[in-house]
Structure formats: structure tokens, C-alpha cells
Design a protein around this motif. Structure first.
Motif, mmCIF file in Angstrom:
data_model
loop_
_atom_site.group_PDB
_atom_site.id
_atom_site.type_symbol
_atom_site.label_atom_id
_atom_site.label_comp_id
_atom_site.label_asym_id
_atom_site.label_seq_id
_atom_site.Cartn_x
_atom_site.Cartn_y
_atom_site.Cartn_z
ATOM 1 N N PRO A 14 61.424 44.237 65.043
ATOM 2 C CA PRO A 14 61.968 44.738 63.769
ATOM 3 C C PRO A 14 63.040 43.826 63.184
ATOM 4 C CG PRO A 14 61.816 46.506 65.385
ATOM 5 C CD PRO A 14 61.557 45.234 66.135
ATOM 6 N N VAL A 15 63.872 43.228 64.051
ATOM 7 C CA VAL A 15 64.910 42.310 63.580
ATOM 8 C C VAL A 15 64.280 41.076 62.952
ATOM 9 C CG1 VAL A 15 66.888 40.901 64.263
ATOM 10 C CG2 VAL A 15 66.519 43.133 65.330
ATOM 11 N N LEU A 16 63.215 40.556 63.587
ATOM 12 C CA LEU A 16 62.537 39.370 63.068
ATOM 13 C C LEU A 16 61.849 39.670 61.737
ATOM 14 C CD1 LEU A 16 60.994 37.969 66.379
ATOM 15 C CD2 LEU A 16 62.894 36.996 65.077
ATOM 16 N N LYS A 17 61.288 40.865 61.611
ATOM 17 C CA LYS A 17 60.641 41.236 60.350
ATOM 18 C C LYS A 17 61.653 41.279 59.208
ATOM 19 C CE LYS A 17 56.622 43.835 62.011
ATOM 20 N NZ LYS A 17 55.965 45.174 62.094
ATOM 21 N N GLU A 18 62.862 41.750 59.521
ATOM 22 C CA GLU A 18 63.877 41.911 58.481
ATOM 23 C C GLU A 18 64.670 40.636 58.230
ATOM 24 O OE1 GLU A 18 66.908 44.929 56.612
ATOM 25 O OE2 GLU A 18 65.293 45.541 57.919
ATOM 26 N N ASN A 19 64.958 39.894 59.309
ATOM 27 C CA ASN A 19 65.891 38.766 59.185
ATOM 28 C C ASN A 19 65.343 37.454 59.744
ATOM 29 O OD1 ASN A 19 68.231 40.345 58.151
ATOM 30 N ND2 ASN A 19 68.078 41.353 60.152
ATOM 31 N N GLY A 20 64.014 37.364 59.869
ATOM 32 C CA GLY A 20 63.422 36.167 60.467
ATOM 33 C C GLY A 20 63.754 34.896 59.700
ATOM 34 N N VAL A 21 63.662 34.947 58.375
ATOM 35 C CA VAL A 21 63.927 33.742 57.569
ATOM 36 C C VAL A 21 65.405 33.364 57.642
ATOM 37 C CG1 VAL A 21 63.862 32.756 55.253
ATOM 38 C CG2 VAL A 21 61.967 34.179 56.050
ATOM 39 N N LEU A 22 66.280 34.366 57.708
ATOM 40 C CA LEU A 22 67.708 34.085 57.878
ATOM 41 C C LEU A 22 67.944 33.325 59.178
ATOM 42 C CD1 LEU A 22 70.724 34.516 57.118
ATOM 43 C CD2 LEU A 22 70.603 36.673 58.394
ATOM 44 N N LEU A 56 57.966 29.173 59.981
ATOM 45 C CA LEU A 56 58.465 29.318 61.348
ATOM 46 C C LEU A 56 58.794 30.775 61.654
ATOM 47 C CD1 LEU A 56 59.333 28.118 64.037
ATOM 48 C CD2 LEU A 56 61.587 27.670 63.045
ATOM 49 N N ALA A 57 59.391 31.477 60.698
ATOM 50 C CA ALA A 57 59.707 32.890 60.906
ATOM 51 C C ALA A 57 58.436 33.693 61.181
ATOM 52 C CB ALA A 57 60.440 33.447 59.686
ATOM 53 N N MET A 58 57.371 33.408 60.434
ATOM 54 C CA MET A 58 56.094 34.098 60.643
ATOM 55 C C MET A 58 55.530 33.778 62.019
ATOM 56 S SD MET A 58 54.330 33.569 56.893
ATOM 57 C CE MET A 58 52.737 34.129 57.483
ATOM 58 N N ALA A 59 55.668 32.522 62.456
ATOM 59 C CA ALA A 59 55.129 32.118 63.755
ATOM 60 C C ALA A 59 55.900 32.782 64.895
ATOM 61 C CB ALA A 59 55.179 30.600 63.887
ATOM 62 N N VAL A 60 57.229 32.810 64.785
ATOM 63 C CA VAL A 60 58.044 33.444 65.823
ATOM 64 C C VAL A 60 57.738 34.939 65.893
ATOM 65 C CG1 VAL A 60 60.411 34.017 66.502
ATOM 66 C CG2 VAL A 60 59.876 31.720 65.693
ATOM 67 N N LEU A 61 57.597 35.573 64.732
ATOM 68 C CA LEU A 61 57.264 36.999 64.692
ATOM 69 C C LEU A 61 55.906 37.262 65.348
ATOM 70 C CD1 LEU A 61 57.660 39.923 63.762
ATOM 71 C CD2 LEU A 61 56.725 39.259 61.528
ATOM 72 N N ALA A 62 54.909 36.450 64.993
ATOM 73 C CA ALA A 62 53.573 36.630 65.577
ATOM 74 C C ALA A 62 53.611 36.467 67.088
ATOM 75 C CB ALA A 62 52.600 35.633 64.957
ATOM 76 N N TYR A 63 54.396 35.512 67.564
ATOM 77 C CA TYR A 63 54.498 35.297 69.008
ATOM 78 C C TYR A 63 55.159 36.489 69.687
ATOM 79 C CZ TYR A 63 55.545 33.099 73.471
ATOM 80 O OH TYR A 63 55.635 32.814 74.817
ATOM 81 N N ALA A 64 56.231 37.018 69.091
ATOM 82 C CA ALA A 64 56.915 38.183 69.667
ATOM 83 C C ALA A 64 55.987 39.394 69.703
ATOM 84 C CB ALA A 64 58.176 38.498 68.869
ATOM 85 N N GLU A 65 55.205 39.574 68.641
ATOM 86 C CA GLU A 65 54.293 40.724 68.577
ATOM 87 C C GLU A 65 53.172 40.623 69.601
ATOM 88 O OE1 GLU A 65 54.471 42.242 63.958
ATOM 89 O OE2 GLU A 65 53.279 40.460 64.406
ATOM 90 N N ASN A 66 52.829 39.398 69.982
ATOM 91 C CA ASN A 66 51.708 39.189 70.916
ATOM 92 C C ASN A 66 52.176 38.579 72.236
ATOM 93 O OD1 ASN A 66 49.095 39.731 69.199
ATOM 94 N ND2 ASN A 66 50.472 38.565 67.871
ATOM 95 N N ILE A 67 53.413 38.852 72.608
ATOM 96 C CA ILE A 67 54.002 38.229 73.786
ATOM 97 C C ILE A 67 53.224 38.560 75.063
ATOM 98 C CG2 ILE A 67 55.618 40.129 74.240
ATOM 99 C CD1 ILE A 67 56.328 36.333 74.609
ATOM 100 N N GLU A 68 52.567 39.720 75.083
ATOM 101 C CA GLU A 68 51.807 40.107 76.278
ATOM 102 C C GLU A 68 50.457 39.399 76.362
ATOM 103 O OE1 GLU A 68 52.856 44.677 77.130
ATOM 104 O OE2 GLU A 68 52.442 44.226 75.026
ATOM 105 N N ASN A 69 49.978 38.895 75.222
ATOM 106 C CA ASN A 69 48.680 38.219 75.215
ATOM 107 C C ASN A 69 48.680 37.114 74.163
ATOM 108 O OD1 ASN A 69 45.993 37.545 75.657
ATOM 109 N ND2 ASN A 69 45.209 39.187 74.354
ATOM 110 N N PRO A 70 49.432 36.023 74.402
ATOM 111 C CA PRO A 70 49.538 34.961 73.392
ATOM 112 C C PRO A 70 48.227 34.222 73.143
ATOM 113 C CG PRO A 70 50.613 34.309 75.447
ATOM 114 C CD PRO A 70 50.269 35.755 75.586
ATOM 115 N N SER A 71 47.207 34.450 73.970
ATOM 116 C CA SER A 71 45.928 33.758 73.775
ATOM 117 C C SER A 71 45.284 34.134 72.442
ATOM 118 C CB SER A 71 44.963 34.074 74.924
ATOM 119 O OG SER A 71 44.660 35.453 74.971
ATOM 120 N N VAL A 72 45.643 35.309 71.886
ATOM 121 C CA VAL A 72 45.050 35.715 70.603
ATOM 122 C C VAL A 72 45.534 34.824 69.471
ATOM 123 C CG1 VAL A 72 44.852 38.099 71.363
ATOM 124 C CG2 VAL A 72 46.863 37.405 70.062
ATOM 125 N N LEU A 73 46.576 34.028 69.735
ATOM 126 C CA LEU A 73 47.134 33.149 68.704
ATOM 127 C C LEU A 73 46.588 31.733 68.770
ATOM 128 C CD1 LEU A 73 50.884 34.240 69.001
ATOM 129 C CD2 LEU A 73 49.201 35.033 67.325
#
Length: 402
Positions: A14-22, A56-73
Motif C-alpha cells: 500500500p505504501v508503494l502504491k501511494e508513494n512509490g514515485v516519491l 521503477l516505481a511500477m517495477a518495485v511494486l510489481a516485485y513486492a506484489e509477487n514476492i512469493e512467486n517472482p517467476s511470473v514477472l
């Protein structure tokens, strides 16, 4: 990573969604302050526009959301990996980036950046860096295995430059050393590196190879950004205003995964572009017609302001003459009346839906982000399988549609 660390990473979503670009903006500012040499590696135009921070913010967010299975990325990893190898990003750069990213998390979050959270993100980042640099090692390996392949930067000589329209000029680039060049896959790009006196920096920019593979040269076709003082247009304008026949510039070897999909013989191929977005698509069509001598249906749809800025008009006529299966549909915004295959206004696929909605076709979209999104949504609503729609946005990816 243990379960507690995974939970900590996911709790930051949630923090990354709100403040990722910051966070990423702070990170880049910090990194360039402490490692100014990296300004020669990164596209400072994308920094000024904010595109790189958003990507970069989008990439970090996607990685956090899929941290249990990064192979989907892995599709994203491959896309970024091609960009990185085109810029000669190496494993040691990941160490620098990691140090500044973790420090930025600590400094931006303040008291919220507990030791446990920082440890979890350090482990997560090192895992991502290992995935990325490992994949990029394979891409580098594939580059040097090709006949005429190389990694890093190689000098090329401008042997010709051709005005294609009022705005677009093509540069024909031959290896200065006289050696072979790697055959590119139609649709791929090369990076050009020039010194910009305005910024006192070496700057890389990526340009699609606009010709089909020929074993001798690469052609890039560059739009002049009139009146631009933005770093994003400076390299293009320097090529137009200062790079002449006989000059030498540095190139990286071809990269990119936006390439022809031709799994079944006879499969229709539909190419839809806006403005300078036609360059990778032109290489694909040339390859189909002149190298593969195919008789499969090929549909070309292109939109631009008017005939004066429309590049490669004569080449399209040659393609039509060489292959009866080639269809050419044009849209000019500044056109008072329809004229043959030229329609008025911006690209409107609904006007030619009987020409483009073909069974089992592959679709290729290239142009500005808004252009791609519009055509993608139309095709999807018309019943086209999203897996058959391939697109390339110039610059850092700002959206994901598939």
C-alpha cells in the motif's frame, strides 16, 4: 526469505502504491549525488520527464506484489534485461543501485523503516538483482555468440544520411572496424551514445533499426524535435544538426523482444503505427516481403499529421509493388478529403475493420502510449485475443496491457 520477511515486503505494497514515485525520485536524486558517473549511463531525458521514476516505481511494486512467486514477472525481466544490456549495465551496477535503494527506503520512511523491514528489503533486492543479472548474463552471452556480435560500445561510421520527410532523417551506420555486424531481429533497437555539450554528459538513446537484416549496416530513422531543449530531444536533434556523413558514433548491439511472431505459415500480420512508431514495423514488413518472400496477408496502417511529415512513402509503394498481399492504409490528420488509400483524421480502426480483423492474425502496435492503448482496447473489444496483440512503447514502459 522466511515467512515473516515475505509478510513485511507485502505489507509495504500500500505504501508503494501511494508513494512509490516519491521513493524512486528520492532514490535517483540520492544516487546521482553520490555516483554522478552514472549520469553517463542513464537517460537524463527520462529522468527530467519523470518516466524513469514512474517505471521503477511500477517495477518495485510489481516485485513486492509477487514476492512469493517472482517467476511470473519473467516477461518484464526479459524486457528490462534487453534495455539494460543495450545500455551496458553490468552486475556491479546492481550493487550501487541496491545500496542507494535501501538507504532511500530508510531515509524516506524514517521511523517506519525498522531494522527488520530493511533486512527484508535487502534480501528481496539481492534476490531480484540475482534474477536480473543472471538473465542479462544469458542475453550478453547470446550477443557474443552471434556472428559479428559484440557487447559494450562499438564505433560505427555514418556512410549516408537520407531525408525521409520534413522531420525524419535516416542514418546508415557501418562498423568503423570493417568487421561483420550481428543480424538483428526485425523490430529490435540499438543504443546510440553521443556527447551532449549542453549537459556535459555522454548520453545513450535507443532507436529502432528501421531496415530488415542485411549483414552490412544498420539504419536508424530519427525524428527532429523542433524547438526542443528537453534532454529527450537533444540526441535526436544533435544527430540531425551535427552528425554528418563520415562521422563516427558509438552503438551497442541490437536488443529488444518486440519482434515478429510468425509461428504458423500463412498467418496474417497487421502493423499499426503512429508517427515515428512505424520504424520497427517497417523492418518487420521488409523482412517478410524481401527476405522471407511470404505470400501471407500483410496489412499496414499508419497515421501522421500530413503527407509532408510522412516518411517512407516511396518505400511503401515499393512494398506494394513487390507483394500483392500487402495492403497499405494511411490516416492524415491534416487532410481535407479522402484520396485512395488515405483517410482523414487520426487512426480509426473501425473505419477499416473489414481489412484488419482477420482470423488468427498477429497485431503489432507502436507509437505514443495513448495511441497504443486506444488501438489495443479497440482490438480487444473487437474480439482479438490479447496474446495476439504485441506492442512497443518508446522509452520506459509506463503501462501494461497484456
Amino acid at each position: 526469505m522466511n515467512e515473516q520477511q515475505v509478510a513485511l515486503i507485502k505489507a509495504t505494497v500500500p505504501v508503494l502504491k501511494e508513494n512509490g514515485v516519491l521513493l524512486t525520485s528520492y532514490f535517483y536524486e540520492r544516487m546521482f549525488k553520490h555516483n554522478p558517473e552514472l549520469k553517463h549511463v542513464f537517460n537524463m531525458g527520462n529522468q527530467k520527464s519523470g518516466k524513469q521514476q514512474t517505471a521503477l516505481a511500477m517495477a518495485v511494486l510489481a516485485y513486492a506484489e509477487n514476492i512469493e512467486n517472482p517467476s511470473v514477472l519473467m516477461g518484464v525481466v526479459d524486457h528490462i534485461g534487453h534495455k539494460h544490456t543495450s545500455l551496458d549495465i553490468r552486475p556491479e551496477h546492481y550493487q550501487i543501485v541496491g545500496n542507494h535503494l535501501i538507504s532511500s527506503i530508510k531515509e524516506v520512511l524514517g521511523e517506519g523503516a525498522t531494522d527488520e523491514l530493511l533486512e527484508a528489503w535487502t534480501i528481496a533486492y539481492n534476490q531480484l538483482a540475482a534474477i536480473m543479472s543472471g538473465h542479462e548474463a544469458h542475453i550478453y552471452d547470446d550477443k557474443v555468440k552471434k556472428s559479428g556480435g559484440w557487447t559494450g560500445w562499438r564505433p560505427f561510421t555514418v556512410k549516408d544520411r537520407v531525408n525521409e520527410s520534413e522531420e525524419i532523417t535516416s542514418f546508415y551506420l557501418y562498423p568503423t572496424d570493417g568487421g561483420k555486424i550481428a543480424e538483428h531481429l526485425p523490430g529490435q533497437y540499438i543504443s546510440v551514445r553521443l556527447f551532449l555539450p549542453e549537459l556535459d554528459l555522454l548520453q545513450p538513446r535507443q532507436y529502432s533499426v528501421s531496415n530488415s537484416p542485411n549483414g552490412e549496416y544498420y539504419r536508424i530513422s530519427v525524428k527532429k524535435e523542433k524547438g526542443s531543449t528537453h534532454p529527450d530531444g537533444m540526441i535526436s536533434n544533435r544527430l540531425h544538426d551535427h552528425v554528418q556523413v563520415g562521422d563516427t558514433i558509438e552503438l551497442s548491439s541490437p536488443s529488444g523482444n518486440f519482434v515478429l511472431q510468425n509461428k504458423e505459415e500463412g498467418q496474417p500480420q497487421v502493423f499499426i503505427s503512429g508517427g515515428i512508431g512505424q520504424t520497427p514495423l517497417l523492418a518487420m514488413v521488409e523482412d517478410l516481403i524481401f527476405n522471407k518472400n511470404t505470400d501471407q496477408p500483410i496489412v499496414w496502417v499508419h497515421g501522421c499529421r500530413n503527407e509532408r511529415v510522412h516518411a517512407f512513402k516511396n518505400r511503401l509503394r515499393e512494398l506494394s509493388a513487390a507483394n500483392s498481399a500487402f495492403q497499405n492504409h494511411l490516416f492524415y490528420e491534416q487532410q481535407e478529403a479522402e484520396n485512395g488509400n488515405i483517410k482523414c483524421g487520426i487512426v480509426d480502426l473501425q473505419q477499416i475493420e473489414d481489412k484488419i480483423l482477420l482470423e488468427d492474425a498477429n497485431y503489432y502496435l507502436c507509437g505514443p502510449a495513448g495511441f497504443i492503448r486506444k488501438q489495443y482496447e479497440y482490438l480487444k473489444q473487437a474480439g482479438v485475443d490479447p496474446s495476439s496483440i504485441h506492442f512497443e512503447e518508446f522509452g520506459p514502459a509506463s503501462f501494461s496491457l497484456n
